[in-house]
Design a protein around this motif. Structure first.
Motif, PDB file in Angstrom:
ATOM      1  N   GLU A  74      24.592  -9.026  50.531  1.00 18.59           N
ATOM      2  CA  GLU A  74      24.098  -9.199  51.982  1.00 18.59           C
ATOM      3  C   GLU A  74      24.277  -8.142  52.934  1.00 18.59           C
ATOM      4  N   ARG A  75      25.334  -7.413  52.806  1.00 18.78           N
ATOM      5  CA  ARG A  75      25.681  -6.240  53.416  1.00 18.78           C
ATOM      6  C   ARG A  75      24.835  -5.006  53.046  1.00 18.78           C
ATOM      7  N   PHE A  76      24.928  -5.062  51.768  1.00 21.35           N
ATOM      8  CA  PHE A  76      24.087  -3.814  51.135  1.00 21.35           C
ATOM      9  C   PHE A  76      22.745  -3.609  51.317  1.00 21.35           C
ATOM     10  N   ILE A  77      21.983  -4.758  51.467  1.00 19.10           N
ATOM     11  CA  ILE A  77      20.509  -4.705  51.665  1.00 19.10           C
ATOM     12  C   ILE A  77      20.371  -4.395  53.112  1.00 19.10           C
ATOM     13  N   GLU A  78      21.448  -4.989  53.914  1.00 18.74           N
ATOM     14  CA  GLU A  78      21.039  -4.786  55.536  1.00 18.74           C
ATOM     15  C   GLU A  78      21.117  -3.451  55.991  1.00 18.74           C
ATOM     16  N   LYS A  79      22.417  -2.870  55.476  1.00 19.74           N
ATOM     17  CA  LYS A  79      22.854  -1.395  55.958  1.00 19.74           C
ATOM     18  C   LYS A  79      23.414  -0.630  54.710  1.00 19.74           C
ATOM     19  N   GLY A  80      24.087  -1.110  53.896  1.00 19.62           N
ATOM     20  CA  GLY A  80      24.922  -0.388  52.796  1.00 19.62           C
ATOM     21  C   GLY A  80      23.895   0.655  52.085  1.00 19.62           C
ATOM     22  N   MET A  81      22.896   0.245  51.662  1.00 17.86           N
ATOM     23  CA  MET A  81      21.696   1.112  50.894  1.00 17.86           C
ATOM     24  C   MET A  81      21.640   2.324  51.493  1.00 17.86           C
ATOM     25  N   PHE A  82      21.519   2.362  52.787  1.00 21.42           N
ATOM     26  CA  PHE A  82      21.285   3.548  53.676  1.00 21.42           C
ATOM     27  C   PHE A  82      22.401   4.329  54.037  1.00 21.42           C
ATOM     28  N   THR A 108      20.090   4.226  35.722  1.00 23.82           N
ATOM     29  CA  THR A 108      21.261   3.721  36.681  1.00 23.82           C
ATOM     30  C   THR A 108      21.628   2.188  36.340  1.00 23.82           C
ATOM     31  N   SER A 109      22.695   2.005  36.453  1.00 25.08           N
ATOM     32  CA  SER A 109      23.093   0.587  36.541  1.00 25.08           C
ATOM     33  C   SER A 109      22.711  -0.356  37.782  1.00 25.08           C
ATOM     34  N   LYS A 110      22.456   0.367  38.839  1.00 23.76           N
ATOM     35  CA  LYS A 110      21.910  -0.411  39.987  1.00 23.76           C
ATOM     36  C   LYS A 110      20.673  -1.113  39.438  1.00 23.76           C
ATOM     37  N   PRO A 111      20.543  -2.244  40.232  1.00 20.30           N
ATOM     38  CA  PRO A 111      19.330  -2.799  40.026  1.00 20.30           C
ATOM     39  C   PRO A 111      18.124  -1.974  40.353  1.00 20.30           C
ATOM     40  N   SER A 112      17.134  -2.171  39.410  1.00 24.14           N
ATOM     41  CA  SER A 112      15.852  -1.257  39.665  1.00 24.14           C
ATOM     42  C   SER A 112      15.321  -1.148  41.150  1.00 24.14           C
ATOM     43  N   VAL A 113      15.051  -2.429  41.387  1.00 27.86           N
ATOM     44  CA  VAL A 113      14.560  -2.671  42.649  1.00 27.86           C
ATOM     45  C   VAL A 113      15.318  -1.894  44.104  1.00 27.86           C
ATOM     46  N   PHE A 114      16.612  -1.780  43.910  1.00 24.48           N
ATOM     47  CA  PHE A 114      17.370  -1.125  44.797  1.00 24.48           C
ATOM     48  C   PHE A 114      17.485   0.688  44.566  1.00 24.48           C
ATOM     49  N   ALA A 115      17.209   0.716  43.365  1.00 26.36           N
ATOM     50  CA  ALA A 115      17.067   2.152  43.050  1.00 26.36           C
ATOM     51  C   ALA A 115      15.764   2.752  43.609  1.00 26.36           C
ATOM     52  N   GLU A 116      14.930   1.973  43.237  1.00 24.24           N
ATOM     53  CA  GLU A 116      13.371   2.724  43.689  1.00 24.24           C
ATOM     54  C   GLU A 116      13.422   2.598  45.259  1.00 24.24           C
ATOM     55  N   GLU A 117      14.151   1.775  46.137  1.00 25.69           N
ATOM     56  CA  GLU A 117      13.917   1.667  47.456  1.00 25.69           C
ATOM     57  C   GLU A 117      14.982   2.900  47.997  1.00 25.69           C
ATOM     58  N   ILE A 118      15.935   3.402  47.332  1.00 20.32           N
ATOM     59  CA  ILE A 118      16.735   4.540  47.848  1.00 20.32           C
ATOM     60  C   ILE A 118      16.003   5.774  47.464  1.00 20.32           C
ATOM     61  N   LEU A 119      15.245   5.972  46.448  1.00 25.81           N
ATOM     62  CA  LEU A 119      14.658   7.172  45.885  1.00 25.81           C
ATOM     63  C   LEU A 119      13.415   7.429  46.958  1.00 25.81           C
ATOM     64  N   LYS A 120      12.867   6.259  47.587  1.00 31.83           N
ATOM     65  CA  LYS A 120      11.871   6.394  48.389  1.00 31.83           C
ATOM     66  C   LYS A 120      12.089   6.887  49.956  1.00 31.83           C
ATOM     67  N   PHE A 121      13.447   6.180  50.077  1.00 27.94           N
ATOM     68  CA  PHE A 121      14.297   6.361  51.415  1.00 27.94           C
ATOM     69  C   PHE A 121      14.312   7.928  51.464  1.00 27.94           C
ATOM     70  N   PHE A 122      14.833   8.561  50.387  1.00 22.29           N
ATOM     71  CA  PHE A 122      15.092  10.097  50.621  1.00 22.29           C
ATOM     72  C   PHE A 122      14.009  10.819  50.154  1.00 22.29           C
ATOM     73  N   GLN A 123      12.810  10.134  49.815  1.00 24.96           N
ATOM     74  CA  GLN A 123      11.528  10.965  49.450  1.00 24.96           C
ATOM     75  C   GLN A 123      11.783  11.757  48.273  1.00 24.96           C
ATOM     76  N   ILE A 124      12.336  11.471  47.313  1.00 24.42           N
ATOM     77  CA  ILE A 124      12.426  12.165  45.877  1.00 24.42           C
ATOM     78  C   ILE A 124      11.936  11.049  44.848  1.00 24.42           C
ATOM     79  N   GLU A 125      11.295  10.070  45.159  1.00 27.31           N
ATOM     80  CA  GLU A 125      10.765   9.227  44.123  1.00 27.31           C
ATOM     81  C   GLU A 125       9.429   9.999  43.362  1.00 27.31           C
ATOM     82  N   ARG A 126       8.880  10.994  44.156  1.00 29.80           N
ATOM     83  CA  ARG A 126       7.788  11.437  43.247  1.00 29.80           C
ATOM     84  C   ARG A 126       8.238  12.600  42.359  1.00 29.80           C
ATOM     85  N   PHE A 127       9.464  12.889  42.161  1.00 30.42           N
ATOM     86  CA  PHE A 127       9.863  13.731  41.129  1.00 30.42           C
ATOM     87  C   PHE A 127      10.235  13.001  39.734  1.00 30.42           C
ATOM     88  N   PHE A 128      10.328  11.918  39.822  1.00 30.65           N
ATOM     89  CA  PHE A 128      10.583  10.996  38.543  1.00 30.65           C
ATOM     90  C   PHE A 128       9.483  10.337  38.063  1.00 30.65           C
TER      91      PHE A 128
END
Length: 221
Positions: A74-82, A108-128
């Motif tokens: 609940e909290r992680f999706i709203e703000k914790g992820m960032f 990562t053991s983190k759910p793929s959907v969250f991992a992908e969102e975090i990589l995009k947020f930091f603009q490093i997804e293009r490296f993988f």
């Protein structure tokens, strides 16, 4: 042998997610009737699967674990992820590795959907080239399973050409279980003792040292 495929853990290796994870765990525990004001005591949640940590640390039943994870998200999706930051030097390291022709994956053991969102947020997804994570229900969350998923994706790459890079024992144990080499990084959330006991191929203490190891080949893996 020089590696061709590098597998990076996310939390504690590419980025420092401590604030977001510990505050989200704190929120979940409060909803479960447990007050924990000291966020430092919750840093052990960074890295391992949430389901495992809630069960081991608070002796939650399977149903209680499901509730706790639901509250956490609940909290992680709203703000914790960032509430998270990429370690200094990581984007430059990843760029250099791609220029050198390495294949890169996130494991990562983190759910793929969250991992992908975090990589995009930091603009490093293009490296993988590939992102391997768990499912939302916690299945496939062990690092051994995650590494096997990466191996299955890169079937043309031999084990001898793969290296797992991570900050917790789970990363190193997963590498041992799958027969690949590993680099333990001590700038994350795993202690030196934890990493040494897991027997990585080599230990590094900073992103700069990791860069020298991989790009200048100063240490034989």
């Amino acid at each position: 042998m020089k590696p061709a495929l590098l597998l990076f853990d996310l939390d504690g290796t590419l980025s420092d997610p401590g604030e977001g994870i510990t505050k989200s765990v704190q929120y979940a525990l409060l909803k479960m009737g447990i007050r924990e004001p000291d966020l430092k005591k919750l840093e052990g949640f960074v890295g391992p699967p949430l389901q495992v940590s809630f069960a081991e640390r608070y002796s939650f039943s399977e149903q209680e674990v499901e509730r706790a994870v639901s509250y956490y998200r609940e909290r992680f999706i709203e703000k914790g992820m960032f509430e998270n930051k990429v370690y200094d030097g990581i984007p430059k390291l990843l760029s250099g590795l791609k220029q050198e022709g390495y294949k890169l994956a996130v494991a990562t053991s983190k759910p793929s959907v969250f991992a992908e969102e975090i990589l995009k947020f930091f603009q490093i997804e293009r490296f993988f080239d590939f992102v391997a994570g768990s499912s939302l229900d916690g299945k496939g969350a062990s690092k051994t399973e995650i590494i096997l998923s990466v191996m299955n994706h890169f079937q043309g790459v031999h084990k001898e050409e793969m290296v797992m890079i991570g900050d917790r024992k789970h990363d190193i144990i997963g590498a041992v279980n799958t027969g690949i080499r590993s680099i333990g990084v001590t700038y994350g959330y795993g202690s030196m003792e934890e990493l040494e006991e897991a027997c990585p191929s080599v230990l590094v203490s900073s992103v700069e040292e990791l860069k020298r190891l991989l790009l200048k080949n100063t240490v034989q893996l």
